[in-house]
Scaffold this active site. Structure first.
Site, short mmCIF file in Angstrom:
data_model
loop_
_atom_site.label_atom_id
_atom_site.label_comp_id
_atom_site.label_asym_id
_atom_site.label_seq_id
_atom_site.Cartn_x
_atom_site.Cartn_y
_atom_site.Cartn_z
CG ASN A 111 -1.83 1.20 1.28
OD1 ASN A 111 -2.42 1.56 0.25
ND2 ASN A 111 -1.98 1.82 2.42
CB SER A 140 4.83 5.39 4.27
OG SER A 140 5.10 6.47 5.14
C1 GAR Z 1 -2.65 8.88 -2.94
O1 GAR Z 1 -2.24 10.07 -2.32
C2 GAR Z 1 -2.48 7.71 -1.99
O2 GAR Z 1 -1.35 7.81 -1.16
C3 GAR Z 1 -3.75 7.81 -1.17
O3 GAR Z 1 -4.74 8.11 -2.12
C4 GAR Z 1 -4.15 8.86 -3.19
C5 GAR Z 1 -4.50 8.19 -4.49
O4 GAR Z 1 -4.09 8.96 -5.57
N1 GAR Z 1 -4.02 6.61 -0.46
C6 GAR Z 1 -4.49 6.56 0.77
O5 GAR Z 1 -4.80 7.54 1.41
C7 GAR Z 1 -4.64 5.16 1.35
N2 GAR Z 1 -4.75 5.21 2.76
P1 GAR Z 1 -4.03 8.33 -7.03
O6 GAR Z 1 -5.40 7.67 -7.28
O7 GAR Z 1 -3.84 9.53 -7.91
O8 GAR Z 1 -2.91 7.36 -7.10
#
Ligand code: GAR
Length: 222
Positions: A111, A140
């Site tokens: 993740n 992370s």
């Molecule tokens: C990212 O910032 C990722 O780290 C976060 O959602 C976003 C997805 O962006 N994930 C979380 O918060 C999981 N706990 P993306 O769809 O543009 O990759």
């Protein structure tokens, strides 16, 4: 170690899929993975379009069609396993996962989270970092375990919080760092250099990691 075959991946998304795009772009630059499918729990999201444009099979498994979390996760597991991935990538997949599902992919599911874990698990990480007056923030990558945003850390990239930051500006800089560290962690795994041992510790290049690999704000990831 160079694998004879690219590492089979399945990527799970819920939204824009910019991390998925970073992996797709990584493949174009030589990352040895085969993205066998992109699965979204949300219909119509931009990440699905990105996958289609890259010629990757897509599936939508809408959680609204299921009454129980367990039922959804069982269906999701069956769908993922049809593609026989060696690694499952959560890339903005905004679902709490059941223990059975997580255990099934133990040591083979990553993740990415937009904070320097263990700080700011859960949502609204950027605003919380600002509210707490953090000087450093970041992203992370970790192995997924039953603890939400709590699995063993692989790699982190830091960003410096600027005095005039708001959550949106900070999020944009963190996202850039996410796009650097996610393909890197996947590359280590694909090269057979990264694993989770039976004790739940991260092994990189044969050594147990006492802490994640950390890139400071000034350091280029690579
Ligand atoms: C990212 O910032 C990722 O780290 C976060 O959602 C976003 C997805 O962006 N994930 C979380 O918060 C999981 N706990 P993306 O769809 O543009 O990759």
């Amino acid at each position: 170690m160079n694998r004879a075959k690219p590492l089979p991946l399945v990527v799970l998304i819920s939204g824009s899929g910019s991390n998925l795009q970073a992996i797709i772009d990584g493949v174009a630059k030589g990352l040895q993975v085969d993205i066998r499918a992109v699965i979204s729990n949300q219909p119509g999201v931009f990440g699905l379009q990105r996958a289609e444009e890259a010629g990757i099979p897509t599936r939508v498994l809408d959680h609204k069609d299921f009454h129980q979390r367990e039922e959804y996760d069982e269906a999701l597991q069956s769908l993922i396993d049809e593609f026989r991935p060696d690694l499952v990538i959560l890339a903005g997949f905004m679902r709490i996962l059941t223990s059975g599902f997580v255990r099934h992919y133990a040591g083979r599911m990553f993740n990415i989270h937009p904070s320097l874990l263990p700080k700011f698990r859960g949502l609204h990480t950027h605003q919380r970092a600002l509210d707490d007056g953090e000087i450093l923030h970041g992203a992370s990558v970790h192995f997924v375990t039953e603890e939400l945003d709590g699995g063993p850390l692989i790699v982190q990239a830091q960003v410096r919080v600027e005095t005039d930051d708001d959550a949106e500006r900070l999020a944009a800089r963190v996202l850039k760092r996410e796009h650097q560290i996610y393909p890197l962690a996947i590359r280590w795994f694909a090269e057979g250099r990264l694993a989770l041992n039976a004790q739940g510790r991260v092994i990189l290049d044969g050594r147990e990691q006492k802490q994640p690999v950390i890139f400071t704000p000034e350091q280029v990831v690579g």
